[in-house]
Design an enzyme around this catalytic site. Structure first.
Site, PDB file in Angstrom:
ATOM      1  N   TYR A   1       6.137  -9.394  -8.342  1.00  0.00           N
ATOM      2  CA  TYR A   1       5.386  -8.165  -8.590  1.00  0.00           C
ATOM      3  C   TYR A   1       3.895  -8.418  -8.390  1.00  0.00           C
ATOM      4  O   TYR A   1       3.300  -9.296  -9.034  1.00  0.00           O
ATOM      5  CB  TYR A   1       5.607  -7.656 -10.006  1.00  0.00           C
TER       6      TYR A   1
ATOM      7  N   PRO B   1      14.586   4.935 -15.300  1.00  0.00           N
ATOM      8  CA  PRO B   1      15.252   5.974 -16.097  1.00  0.00           C
ATOM      9  C   PRO B   1      14.703   7.366 -15.806  1.00  0.00           C
ATOM     10  O   PRO B   1      15.336   8.361 -16.174  1.00  0.00           O
ATOM     11  CB  PRO B   1      14.971   5.561 -17.540  1.00  0.00           C
ATOM     12  N   LEU B   2      13.526   7.422 -15.142  1.00  0.00           N
ATOM     13  CA  LEU B   2      12.957   8.713 -14.734  1.00  0.00           C
ATOM     14  C   LEU B   2      13.015   8.890 -13.218  1.00  0.00           C
ATOM     15  O   LEU B   2      12.331   9.742 -12.655  1.00  0.00           O
ATOM     16  CB  LEU B   2      11.519   8.840 -15.232  1.00  0.00           C
ATOM     17  N   ALA B   3      13.841   8.072 -12.567  1.00  0.00           N
ATOM     18  CA  ALA B   3      14.102   8.199 -11.126  1.00  0.00           C
ATOM     19  C   ALA B   3      12.814   8.250 -10.313  1.00  0.00           C
ATOM     20  O   ALA B   3      12.609   9.147  -9.482  1.00  0.00           O
ATOM     21  CB  ALA B   3      14.959   9.431 -10.850  1.00  0.00           C
ATOM     22  N   GLY B   4      11.944   7.274 -10.542  1.00  0.00           N
ATOM     23  CA  GLY B   4      10.726   7.176  -9.757  1.00  0.00           C
ATOM     24  C   GLY B   4       9.800   8.366  -9.899  1.00  0.00           C
ATOM     25  O   GLY B   4       9.030   8.671  -8.988  1.00  0.00           O
ATOM     26  N   GLY B   5       9.858   9.036 -11.062  1.00  0.00           N
ATOM     27  CA  GLY B   5       9.004  10.194 -11.313  1.00  0.00           C
ATOM     28  C   GLY B   5       9.687  11.528 -11.078  1.00  0.00           C
ATOM     29  O   GLY B   5       9.149  12.573 -11.455  1.00  0.00           O
TER      30      GLY B   5
ATOM     31  N   LEU C   1      12.078  12.805 -12.610  1.00  0.00           N
ATOM     32  CA  LEU C   1      12.471  13.440 -13.862  1.00  0.00           C
ATOM     33  C   LEU C   1      11.285  13.640 -14.815  1.00  0.00           C
ATOM     34  O   LEU C   1      11.468  13.844 -16.008  1.00  0.00           O
ATOM     35  CB  LEU C   1      13.564  12.609 -14.543  1.00  0.00           C
TER      36      LEU C   1
ATOM     37  N   GLY D   1       8.917  16.019 -13.899  1.00  0.00           N
ATOM     38  CA  GLY D   1       8.439  17.357 -13.599  1.00  0.00           C
ATOM     39  C   GLY D   1       7.366  17.399 -12.540  1.00  0.00           C
ATOM     40  O   GLY D   1       6.883  18.482 -12.183  1.00  0.00           O
ATOM     41  N   LYS D   2       6.987  16.232 -11.999  1.00  0.00           N
ATOM     42  CA  LYS D   2       5.892  16.224 -11.027  1.00  0.00           C
ATOM     43  C   LYS D   2       6.318  16.690  -9.637  1.00  0.00           C
ATOM     44  O   LYS D   2       5.489  17.108  -8.837  1.00  0.00           O
ATOM     45  CB  LYS D   2       5.269  14.835 -10.934  1.00  0.00           C
TER      46      LYS D   2
END
Length: 324
Positions: free
Chosen positions: A63, A219-223, A225, A227-228
């Site tokens: 990373y 867990p937010l699927a790369g953003g 989820l 709302g963006k």
């Protein structure tokens, strides 16, 4: 903060973990080394996570070209032993760390080198949970496991885990460990979210049967989820403008319709979309921790509100149906 036992180990990890993949880069991609969060931004996130009770900090040797481990190590050194002993530090090996043919993969040579390099950058005497980042088709699994077992016996690694493994590969690896009496993978880290439920098919049943800990990345699927993303006009600097490859299957009318419904369901509960999506992940009994990659303390604060959300099984089923 809530804590869960990590598989059959005695270790308890925070239900939310801090992913450090944006420290000094955007994941392991050389094109983005030196971008992402600078060290000051990384420290602000680490301080906020510590204050919130997050004890699981997740990084990898590749990373930011090593910057992520370096920033984390500098922070650990500044905080001192009392803080270090509260934390579960996770790092990984597999991705290229240089141009050489032996600067990648899971050979004994590379694994041994990278354990030492990670210990130096992290400025610690042991790695609490060491993950192989991906399977290596060029290296026999017993070679990798013997190298890892040696490091466990030397006290440099405490627990072992695997990331991005299919369930059958994880089962085979644990079988090899059992036959040869080697340290085995006690945890697995895989993508899991309302938009990626593949782990439910085979990985969750394996984890339940073998008491393997499961940590969810993305867990937010790369953003997606948060709302963006409401159309294909993606915000500048978002994941879809930098590293969109894992999510190119998502921009469809069905998904956008489901995201609108999820946002409406969140508003009805007085929540942000990301908090409801995270609450759904944390409701799943096989998930030990969800690894977040927030860019600011404000993003982290929003995610932390998911800890106050309690869903029934019927609630969870109804939420999942919005994106099915």
């Amino acid at each position: 903060m809530r804590y869960q036992q990590l598989g059959s180990t005695g270790v308890k990890v925070s239900c939310l973990g801090l992913g450090c993949g944006n420290f000094g880069g955007i994941g392991s991609a050389p094109a983005f080394f030196g971008q992402g969060d600078d060290e000051a931004a990384a420290v602000a996130l680490l301080d906020r996570a510590l204050d919130a009770g997050i004890n699981l900090l997740d990084t990898a040797d590749a990373y930011g070209g090593g910057r992520s481990e370096t920033y984390l190590g500098n922070w650990l050194a500044a905080k001192g032993a009392a803080v270090r002993d509260q934390l579960v530090i996770t790092t990984k090996v597999f991705n290229p760390v240089g141009p050489g043919a032996n600067q990648r993969g899971l050979s004994r040579l590379h694994v041994q080198r990278q354990i030492e390099a990670s210990l130096r950058r992290l400025r610690t005497d042991r790695i609490d949970l060491y993950l192989v980042h991906e399977p290596d088709p060029d290296t026999a699994i017993d070679e990798t496991l013997r190298a890892l077992d040696d490091a466990v016996r030397a006290g440099k690694l405490v627990y072992l885990g695997a990331s991005n493994f299919a369930a059958w590969r994880l089962a085979v690896a644990r079988g090899v460990s059992d036959v040869h009496r080697l340290a085995r993978f006690e945890a697995v880290q895989s993508s899991f979210s309302l938009l990626d439920r593949e782990a439910e098919r085979e990985m969750f049943p394996l984890c339940a049967d073998q008491k393997i800990g499961f940590t969810a990345f993305s867990p937010l699927a790369g953003g997606w989820l948060t709302g963006k993303y409401t159309s294909t006009s993606y915000p500048t600097g978002s994941r879809m403008t930098l590293r969109p490859e894992p999510y190119l299957h998502l921009p469809t009318e069905r998904i956008f319709r489901g995201l609108d419904a999820l946002a409406a369901a969140a508003r009805e509960r007085g929540l942000t979309t990301d908090a409801l999506a995270l609450a759904w992940v944390l409701h799943q009994p096989r998930v030990s921790s969800a690894i977040l990659g927030p860019r600011t303390p404000a993003h982290l604060a929003s995610a932390l509100t998911a800890l106050d959300v309690r869903l029934s099984d019927d609630d969870a089923a109804a939420i999942a149906a919005l994106l099915t």
